[in-house]
Write a protein that holds these residues in place. Structure first.
Motif, PDB file in Angstrom:
ATOM      1  N   ILE A   6      -9.308  -4.017 -20.336  1.00  0.00           N
ATOM      2  CA  ILE A   6      -9.772  -2.750 -19.651  1.00  0.00           C
ATOM      3  C   ILE A   6     -10.849  -3.130 -18.492  1.00  0.00           C
ATOM      4  CG2 ILE A   6     -10.781  -0.578 -19.923  1.00  0.00           C
ATOM      5  CD1 ILE A   6      -9.860  -0.493 -22.593  1.00  0.00           C
ATOM      6  N   ALA A   7     -11.761  -3.959 -18.880  1.00  0.00           N
ATOM      7  CA  ALA A   7     -12.681  -4.307 -17.735  1.00  0.00           C
ATOM      8  C   ALA A   7     -12.171  -5.071 -16.564  1.00  0.00           C
ATOM      9  CB  ALA A   7     -13.858  -5.204 -18.400  1.00  0.00           C
ATOM     10  N   THR A   8     -11.248  -5.981 -17.156  1.00  0.00           N
ATOM     11  CA  THR A   8     -10.505  -6.677 -15.687  1.00  0.00           C
ATOM     12  C   THR A   8      -9.761  -5.874 -14.862  1.00  0.00           C
ATOM     13  OG1 THR A   8     -10.809  -8.644 -17.228  1.00  0.00           O
ATOM     14  CG2 THR A   8      -9.051  -8.743 -15.518  1.00  0.00           C
ATOM     15  N   LEU A   9      -9.011  -4.850 -15.397  1.00  0.00           N
ATOM     16  CA  LEU A   9      -8.060  -4.123 -14.651  1.00  0.00           C
ATOM     17  C   LEU A   9      -8.929  -3.216 -13.847  1.00  0.00           C
ATOM     18  CD1 LEU A   9      -5.223  -2.698 -17.483  1.00  0.00           C
ATOM     19  CD2 LEU A   9      -5.400  -4.674 -15.651  1.00  0.00           C
ATOM     20  N   THR A  10     -10.322  -2.684 -14.445  1.00  0.00           N
ATOM     21  CA  THR A  10     -11.040  -1.937 -13.525  1.00  0.00           C
ATOM     22  C   THR A  10     -11.792  -2.694 -12.595  1.00  0.00           C
ATOM     23  OG1 THR A  10     -11.727  -0.772 -15.587  1.00  0.00           O
ATOM     24  CG2 THR A  10     -13.131  -0.329 -13.897  1.00  0.00           C
ATOM     25  N   ALA A  11     -12.012  -3.847 -12.666  1.00  0.00           N
ATOM     26  CA  ALA A  11     -12.617  -4.792 -11.702  1.00  0.00           C
ATOM     27  C   ALA A  11     -11.495  -5.156 -10.646  1.00  0.00           C
ATOM     28  CB  ALA A  11     -13.203  -5.897 -12.318  1.00  0.00           C
ATOM     29  N   THR A  12     -10.299  -5.452 -10.900  1.00  0.00           N
ATOM     30  CA  THR A  12      -9.444  -5.802  -9.990  1.00  0.00           C
ATOM     31  C   THR A  12      -9.271  -4.783  -8.840  1.00  0.00           C
ATOM     32  OG1 THR A  12      -7.663  -5.205 -11.517  1.00  0.00           O
ATOM     33  CG2 THR A  12      -8.317  -7.686 -11.510  1.00  0.00           C
ATOM     34  N   LEU A  13      -9.021  -3.463  -9.620  1.00  0.00           N
ATOM     35  CA  LEU A  13      -8.963  -2.211  -8.564  1.00  0.00           C
ATOM     36  C   LEU A  13     -10.085  -1.827  -7.939  1.00  0.00           C
ATOM     37  CD1 LEU A  13      -6.654  -0.132 -11.153  1.00  0.00           C
ATOM     38  CD2 LEU A  13      -5.734  -1.338  -9.145  1.00  0.00           C
ATOM     39  N   GLY A  14     -11.196  -1.846  -8.801  1.00  0.00           N
ATOM     40  CA  GLY A  14     -12.512  -1.192  -8.261  1.00  0.00           C
ATOM     41  C   GLY A  14     -12.983  -1.731  -7.385  1.00  0.00           C
ATOM     42  N   PHE A  15     -12.801  -3.108  -7.388  1.00  0.00           N
ATOM     43  CA  PHE A  15     -13.352  -4.046  -6.177  1.00  0.00           C
ATOM     44  C   PHE A  15     -12.540  -4.170  -4.977  1.00  0.00           C
ATOM     45  CE2 PHE A  15     -16.039  -6.593  -9.594  1.00  0.00           C
ATOM     46  CZ  PHE A  15     -17.027  -5.755  -9.482  1.00  0.00           C
TER      47      PHE A  15
ATOM     48  N   ALA B 104       0.732  -1.252   0.089  1.00  0.00           N
ATOM     49  CA  ALA B 104       0.061   0.035   0.009  1.00  0.00           C
ATOM     50  C   ALA B 104       0.981   1.305  -0.051  1.00  0.00           C
ATOM     51  CB  ALA B 104      -0.915  -0.004   1.314  1.00  0.00           C
ATOM     52  N   LEU B 105       1.942   1.296   0.666  1.00  0.00           N
ATOM     53  CA  LEU B 105       2.808   2.388   0.862  1.00  0.00           C
ATOM     54  C   LEU B 105       3.698   2.499  -0.645  1.00  0.00           C
ATOM     55  CD1 LEU B 105       3.795   4.194   3.010  1.00  0.00           C
ATOM     56  CD2 LEU B 105       5.656   3.010   3.541  1.00  0.00           C
ATOM     57  N   ALA B 106       3.756   1.350  -1.352  1.00  0.00           N
ATOM     58  CA  ALA B 106       4.585   1.565  -2.663  1.00  0.00           C
ATOM     59  C   ALA B 106       3.480   2.036  -3.450  1.00  0.00           C
ATOM     60  CB  ALA B 106       5.164   0.348  -2.791  1.00  0.00           C
ATOM     61  N   ASP B 107       2.345   1.920  -3.528  1.00  0.00           N
ATOM     62  CA  ASP B 107       1.278   2.185  -4.388  1.00  0.00           C
ATOM     63  C   ASP B 107       0.844   3.716  -4.320  1.00  0.00           C
ATOM     64  OD1 ASP B 107      -0.515   0.628  -6.164  1.00  0.00           O
ATOM     65  OD2 ASP B 107      -2.183   1.247  -4.971  1.00  0.00           O
ATOM     66  N   HIS B 108       1.635   4.352  -3.367  1.00  0.00           N
ATOM     67  CA  HIS B 108       1.421   6.013  -3.209  1.00  0.00           C
ATOM     68  C   HIS B 108       2.245   6.433  -4.784  1.00  0.00           C
ATOM     69  CE1 HIS B 108      -0.676   6.759   0.351  1.00  0.00           C
ATOM     70  NE2 HIS B 108       0.195   6.295   0.926  1.00  0.00           N
ATOM     71  N   ALA B 109       2.983   5.662  -5.011  1.00  0.00           N
ATOM     72  CA  ALA B 109       3.832   6.071  -6.282  1.00  0.00           C
ATOM     73  C   ALA B 109       3.006   6.105  -7.531  1.00  0.00           C
ATOM     74  CB  ALA B 109       5.229   5.139  -6.559  1.00  0.00           C
ATOM     75  N   LEU B 110       1.936   5.333  -7.490  1.00  0.00           N
ATOM     76  CA  LEU B 110       1.104   5.177  -8.926  1.00  0.00           C
ATOM     77  C   LEU B 110      -0.346   6.152  -8.442  1.00  0.00           C
ATOM     78  CD1 LEU B 110       1.391   1.618  -9.610  1.00  0.00           C
ATOM     79  CD2 LEU B 110       2.520   3.494 -10.717  1.00  0.00           C
ATOM     80  N   GLY B 111      -0.262   6.722  -7.118  1.00  0.00           N
ATOM     81  CA  GLY B 111      -1.411   7.490  -6.920  1.00  0.00           C
ATOM     82  C   GLY B 111      -2.521   6.803  -6.402  1.00  0.00           C
ATOM     83  N   ASP B 112      -2.275   5.685  -5.655  1.00  0.00           N
ATOM     84  CA  ASP B 112      -3.292   5.054  -5.138  1.00  0.00           C
ATOM     85  C   ASP B 112      -4.516   4.513  -6.109  1.00  0.00           C
ATOM     86  OD1 ASP B 112      -2.259   4.812  -2.473  1.00  0.00           O
ATOM     87  OD2 ASP B 112      -2.689   6.925  -2.509  1.00  0.00           O
ATOM     88  N   PRO B 113      -4.208   3.939  -7.103  1.00  0.00           N
ATOM     89  CA  PRO B 113      -5.255   3.721  -8.167  1.00  0.00           C
ATOM     90  C   PRO B 113      -6.289   2.862  -7.730  1.00  0.00           C
ATOM     91  CG  PRO B 113      -3.391   2.278  -8.505  1.00  0.00           C
ATOM     92  CD  PRO B 113      -2.895   3.210  -7.456  1.00  0.00           C
ATOM     93  N   SER B 114      -6.281   2.154  -6.651  1.00  0.00           N
ATOM     94  CA  SER B 114      -7.267   1.283  -6.310  1.00  0.00           C
ATOM     95  C   SER B 114      -8.399   1.975  -5.564  1.00  0.00           C
ATOM     96  CB  SER B 114      -6.862  -0.013  -5.232  1.00  0.00           C
ATOM     97  OG  SER B 114      -7.930  -0.593  -4.761  1.00  0.00           O
ATOM     98  N   TRP B 115      -7.688   2.985  -4.706  1.00  0.00           N
ATOM     99  CA  TRP B 115      -8.748   3.989  -4.231  1.00  0.00           C
ATOM    100  C   TRP B 115      -9.598   4.864  -5.088  1.00  0.00           C
ATOM    101  CZ3 TRP B 115      -5.357   1.417  -1.396  1.00  0.00           C
ATOM    102  CH2 TRP B 115      -5.673   1.008   0.013  1.00  0.00           C
ATOM    103  N   LEU B 116      -8.817   5.246  -5.905  1.00  0.00           N
ATOM    104  CA  LEU B 116      -9.468   5.988  -7.025  1.00  0.00           C
ATOM    105  C   LEU B 116     -10.427   5.315  -7.913  1.00  0.00           C
ATOM    106  CD1 LEU B 116      -9.873   8.581  -8.823  1.00  0.00           C
ATOM    107  CD2 LEU B 116      -7.864   7.674 -10.098  1.00  0.00           C
TER     108      LEU B 116
END
Length: 432
Positions: free
Chosen positions: A319-328, A158-170
């Motif tokens: 695209i839908a799979t990437l969105t689902a993995t992050l969005g869920f 989660a800390l390393a994910d800050h480098a990408l702008g926390d995409p899962s939260w977005l």
């Protein structure tokens, strides 16, 4: 001999997983698959997809007979359940017939076919069974990760994910804003990933029945190798995902008791010193790398050689799979980066194996492996610098991923056979 050796290795692997799963009080892949001969299958569409793979070796007449037999068996089993008052509460009402047909194909191959025809039919049966057994194998692997890895590395990731702008939260907030319709569409895409892979594989294998041989490389090979190698990395880098480590148990997960805090998806985790954290013995440690991303990337990659409609479908599924993995909340952004690198490295290794390990293939596989290893090491030991300097490490992560993709595209272009233009004879003057 090669197919016999592969079969022996697969059987030994399944037996080992069966023993490991039973050690923890759960049925293994062999038992789970055997139950679906009669009991309601966990995924009916997957069983029919496996039967479709087996039917690529059959003639059209044999395909219609096999499909009719599968549907007829499903209808009979459904009538028996209905007459006996047995209610299916878990799983699908259909799919047993498809499994019966696949197993029947193996019996026919051993008793009614000989020589090359027997081998071809057994290859088709093995391909179908590997697809459906692969899911049972994955379930056993996930059970083992939850039982043997009590500590998880989510705070580091989660800390390393800050480098990408926390995409899962977005993306999680975006999916939440779409309401139940968007969530149901993404959930269907996420769950039926294997069925999408079969559609692409059927296009690649469409000439098997006519040519009486399988192509040297196709999507099913990549799909199975990803599923075989990926869970081993789960054991090295156990993580559960943002919805579990930082969520409130949405989507029925119930992870608040073990979570660091109730933050996902509205409040990104603050900067702080990461620590190993204990988690329950139920939730799989199946985040790093994202195998759903890896499989969707493989579908996208193999659909590039198909017609326009198939290419569009492959793009949509990615695209839908990437969105689902992050969005869920199932994955962090850095999981997806690792998953893409993982896929292209495996694809390069399989194609290099087919070509005899030329220098270009060896270099590509070595580079992809080095980048993948560097990603995991940085997530584990450099999460704080990555979080504090996102404008440097974010583009660097994407650049490393893009370099592997570019290296594969450039090398694969060299591997493709080039058309040779034949010299056209010049018109010669004739005597009149």
């Amino acid at each position: 001999m090669m197919w016999a050796a592969v079969g022996a290795v697969v059987l030994a692997f399944l037996v080992a997983l069966e023993i490991a799963a039973r050690h923890y009080g759960e049925p293994g892949p062999i038992t789970s698959q055997a139950r679906e001969v009669i009991c309601a299958p966990k995924s009916g569409p997957l069983l029919y997809a496996g039967m479709a793979l087996m039917m690529v070796v059959l003639t059209w007449r044999e395909r219609f007979i096999a499909l009719g037999a599968a549907v007829g068996i499903d209808v009979v089993i459904w009538l028996v359940r209905w007459a006996s008052g047995h209610q299916v509460t878990d799983g699908h009402l259909f799919g047993n017939g498809a499994l019966w047909v696949v197993l029947g194909g193996g019996v026919v191959a051993l008793t009614r076919r000989t020589g090359r025809e027997r081998l071809l039919l057994l290859q088709g049966v093995g391909l179908g069974l590997l697809l459906v057994t692969g899911r049972k194998t994955g379930d056993a692997w996930l059970l083992i990760t939850s039982k043997t890895r009590p500590m998880v590395l989510d705070q580091y990731v989660a800390l390393a994910d800050h480098a990408l702008g926390d995409p899962s939260w977005l993306v999680g907030r975006m999916v939440e804003a779409t309401g139940p319709i968007g969530a149901h569409v993404l959930d269907y895409v996420y769950v039926q990933l294997a069925v999408a892979a079969v559609v692409v594989a059927l296009y690649q294998l469409r000439h098997v029945a006519r040519e009486r041989r399988f192509p040297r490389h196709h999507l099913v090979r990549t799909f199975l190798v990803i599923g075989l190698v990926g869970p081993g990395i789960y054991m090295i880098f156990p993580t559960v995902g943002p919805i579990f480590a930082y969520g409130d148990g949405a989507f029925g997960t119930g992870g608040l008791h073990w979570a660091v805090a109730d933050l996902w998806p509205h409040t990104p985790p603050p900067l702080g010193t990461p620590h190993l954290m204990a988690y329950d013995e139920i939730t799989p440690r199946n985040c790093m790398p994202s195998l759903h991303t890896a499989w969707a990337t493989a579908i996208f990659l193999h659909s590039r050689t198909g017609p326009r409609m198939l290419r569009w479908a492959g793009t949509f599924w990615l695209i839908a799979t990437l969105t689902a993995t992050l969005g869920f909340g199932y994955h962090y952004g850095v999981d997806l980066v690792a998953g893409v690198v993982f896929t292209f490295t495996i694809e390069a290794a399989l194609r290099s194996f087919d070509r005899g390990w030329e220098r270009s293939g060896i270099l590509l596989v070595a580079y992809g492996t080095a980048v993948f290893t560097a990603l995991l090491v940085s997530y584990r030991f450099l999460p704080m610098p990555m979080a504090r300097h996102p404008w440097f490490f974010g583009p660097l992560l994407l650049l490393l991923m893009a370099s592997v993709v570019y290296g594969y595209a450039r090398t694969a272009r060299m591997w493709e056979p080039r058309a040779v233009w034949a010299n056209q004879p010049r018109p010669q003057p004739e005597l009149v």
